[in-house]
Scaffold this active site. Structure first.
Site, PDB file in Angstrom:
ATOM      1  N   GLY A 147      67.295  59.069  19.666  1.00 28.76           N
ATOM      2  CA  GLY A 147      68.638  59.092  19.064  1.00 28.76           C
ATOM      3  C   GLY A 147      68.826  57.866  18.179  1.00 28.76           C
TER       4      GLY A 147
ATOM      5  N   GLY B 131      73.628  63.951  40.413  1.00 30.89           N
ATOM      6  CA  GLY B 131      74.187  63.121  41.481  1.00 30.89           C
ATOM      7  C   GLY B 131      75.517  62.511  41.051  1.00 30.89           C
TER       8      GLY B 131
ATOM      9  NE  ARG C  79      63.501  68.838  15.865  1.00 29.53           N
ATOM     10  CZ  ARG C  79      64.453  68.739  16.795  1.00 29.53           C
ATOM     11  NH1 ARG C  79      64.606  69.684  17.690  1.00 29.53           N
ATOM     12  NH2 ARG C  79      65.239  67.700  16.818  1.00 29.53           N
TER      13      ARG C  79
ATOM     14  N   GLY D  64      72.115  61.474  19.846  1.00 31.62           N
ATOM     15  CA  GLY D  64      71.094  62.354  19.267  1.00 31.62           C
ATOM     16  C   GLY D  64      71.696  63.297  18.235  1.00 31.62           C
ATOM     17  CG  PHE D  65      70.333  67.176  15.508  1.00 33.45           C
ATOM     18  CD1 PHE D  65      71.262  67.262  14.478  1.00 33.45           C
ATOM     19  CD2 PHE D  65      69.650  68.325  15.891  1.00 33.45           C
ATOM     20  CE1 PHE D  65      71.527  68.474  13.851  1.00 33.45           C
ATOM     21  CE2 PHE D  65      69.900  69.539  15.270  1.00 33.45           C
ATOM     22  CZ  PHE D  65      70.838  69.617  14.253  1.00 33.45           C
TER      23      PHE D  65
ATOM     24  CE1 TYR E  32      62.677  69.232  25.231  1.00 35.28           C
ATOM     25  CE2 TYR E  32      61.994  71.389  24.469  1.00 35.28           C
ATOM     26  CZ  TYR E  32      62.971  70.425  24.602  1.00 35.28           C
ATOM     27  OH  TYR E  32      64.231  70.666  24.116  1.00 35.28           O
TER      28      TYR E  32
ATOM     29  CG  ASP F 171      70.896  58.336  22.941  1.00 33.82           C
ATOM     30  OD1 ASP F 171      69.727  57.911  22.899  1.00 33.82           O
ATOM     31  OD2 ASP F 171      71.248  59.440  22.494  1.00 33.82           O
TER      32      ASP F 171
HETATM   33  N1  UDP Z   1      55.901  74.058  11.041  1.00 29.70           N
HETATM   34  C1  UDP Z   1      55.267  74.161   9.815  1.00 29.70           C
HETATM   35  N2  UDP Z   1      55.246  73.073   8.991  1.00 29.70           N
HETATM   36  C2  UDP Z   1      55.828  71.887   9.308  1.00 29.70           C
HETATM   37  C3  UDP Z   1      56.489  71.764  10.556  1.00 29.70           C
HETATM   38  C4  UDP Z   1      56.501  72.878  11.401  1.00 29.70           C
HETATM   39  O1  UDP Z   1      54.731  75.227   9.471  1.00 29.70           O
HETATM   40  O2  UDP Z   1      55.766  70.948   8.488  1.00 29.70           O
HETATM   41  C5  UDP Z   1      55.947  75.227  11.927  1.00 29.70           C
HETATM   42  C6  UDP Z   1      55.423  74.975  13.335  1.00 29.70           C
HETATM   43  O3  UDP Z   1      54.030  75.181  13.423  1.00 29.70           O
HETATM   44  C7  UDP Z   1      56.212  75.993  14.146  1.00 29.70           C
HETATM   45  C8  UDP Z   1      57.529  76.132  13.383  1.00 29.70           C
HETATM   46  O4  UDP Z   1      57.302  75.583  12.095  1.00 29.70           O
HETATM   47  O5  UDP Z   1      55.547  77.230  14.149  1.00 29.70           O
HETATM   48  C9  UDP Z   1      58.710  75.410  14.030  1.00 29.70           C
HETATM   49  O6  UDP Z   1      58.297  74.106  14.336  1.00 29.70           O
HETATM   50  P1  UDP Z   1      59.293  72.961  14.859  1.00 29.70           P
HETATM   51  O7  UDP Z   1      58.488  71.719  15.045  1.00 29.70           O
HETATM   52  O8  UDP Z   1      60.460  72.863  13.957  1.00 29.70           O
HETATM   53  O9  UDP Z   1      59.877  73.448  16.258  1.00 29.70           O
HETATM   54  P2  UDP Z   1      59.348  74.372  17.469  1.00 29.70           P
HETATM   55  O10 UDP Z   1      60.124  75.618  17.317  1.00 29.70           O
HETATM   56  O11 UDP Z   1      57.866  74.632  17.322  1.00 29.70           O
HETATM   57  O12 UDP Z   1      59.676  73.609  18.681  1.00 29.70           O
END
Ligand code: UDP
Length: 312
Positions: free
Chosen positions: A36, A102, A186, A10-11, A145, A31
């Site tokens: 990943g 475990g 993200r 993964g990252f 999550y 993984d």
């Molecule tokens: N966000 C955004 N535009 C995008 C992707 C994310 O404005 O194209 C905002 C999202 O609504 C959140 C923040 O950026 O408030 C961080 O989002 P991310 O998915 O990176 O991770 P999170 O911290 O929410 O798990």
């Protein structure tokens, strides 16, 4: 040490493999590659102290020979991926944590759990110290999550208290850098990808929600220091510099000279945390750790990596 890293392709997991190898340890990365990618560890192929095993860690794990540490980093981690993979996310946090605990017990190995700032949910205490119990909706879209990681923390503390396993828990705040999946949804890959295509950056909601961004090398350094420490209770690792998403979008546009500007889109989900910033007093005191890479510098390096990856 001989170390098993789940989520090693993964990252964050792959950067952790690099760091442990650089410190002279032997690494087994495991993984199932659902989020990943072997691209993240391709440069380690043939390394004499590195091995990769493709396996789902929710199944029984067999590792031949001794292990000194088990580091459980496997999980879908972006909101998009855990919304697409809700059952796998719950399973890897619950069953995967149980299986790896475990294994650590059988090998008398140290155990290290990658937990998350999501255990604080949409926080009502700001910044978030480790003593805050959080504000999580168990049945909301992020619940799969958040609750899996909360369960994982409980399970680790139970193994520590009941079986006297030598355990560590890190609560990881938003982390970014090279090797983030371009399409994981993200904010960093979205904004950087959009900027490099000269498109407007998609800000969800009014952009006044905040995040604190940690460069991956800083995060891995905190993780490594925590691994070597004697601390059993959770420790926040994150960058306390807090930005609104709108400020962050403007910064990405400035660093990339993006003429595309910004578009506002509907807020993502009801429980998108409105504020997030780690209280890192404990990490400073206990580990002598604090972030070294300012967000502009980390973003420059990340943008450079995305440019190569996207061929632009
Ligand atoms: N966000 C955004 N535009 C995008 C992707 C994310 O404005 O194209 C905002 C999202 O609504 C959140 C923040 O950026 O408030 C961080 O989002 P991310 O998915 O990176 O991770 P999170 O911290 O929410 O798990």
């Amino acid at each position: 040490m001989r170390v098993l890293i789940t989520g090693g392709a993964g990252f964050i997991g792959s950067h952790l493999c690099d760091r442990l190898l650089a410190e002279g340890h032997s690494v087994i990365a495991m993984d199932n590659l659902i989020t990943g990618s072997v691209d993240n560890i391709a440069h380690l192929a043939g390394h004499e102290r590195f091995r990769f095993i493709k396996q789902d860690v929710t199944e029984y794990i067999f590792i031949e020979g001794p292990l000194d540490a088990v580091m459980h980093f496997a999980s879908p981690a972006s909101p998009r991926s855990y919304l697409e993979l809700p059952i796998q996310t719950l399973k890897v946090g619950a069953l995967g944590t149980h299986k790896t605990l475990g294994l650590a017990r059988a090998k008398q190995a140290r155990y290290f759990l990658a937990s998350t700032s999501e255990v604080y949910g949409d926080p009502q205490v700001h910044p978030q110290p480790e003593s805050y119990w959080g504000h999580v909706n168990p049945i909301g879209p992020r619940g799969v999550y958040d609750e899996a990681k909360r369960f994982a923390e409980s399970m680790v503390m139970a193994y520590h208290r009941f079986h006297h396993l030598d355990t560590r828990i890190v609560r990881i705040f938003n982390t970014y850098g090279p090797r983030m999946a371009l399409d994981d949804g993200r904010v960093v890959p979205n904004f950087v990808g959009q900027a490099l295509r000269h498109q407007p950056l998609t800000v969800y909601g009014d952009g006044q929600q905040t995040r604190s961004f940690t460069y991956v090398d800083d995060l891995v350094d905190g993780v490594y220091r925590l691994l070597l420490s004697e601390e059993h209770e959770p420790t926040n690792i994150g960058n306390p510099v807090e930005l609104t998403i709108l400020q962050f979008a403007n910064l990405v546009n400035t660093l990339t000279d993006n003429p595309g500007g910004i578009v506002f889109e509907d807020a993502r989900t009801a429980d998108d945390p409105q504020i997030r910033r780690p209280d890192i007093g404990k990490a400073r005191r206990l580990l002598g750790w604090e972030p070294q890479v300012p967000v502009e510098e980390g973003l420059r390096r990340t943008i450079g990596w995305f440019q190569k990856r996207m061929g632009v």
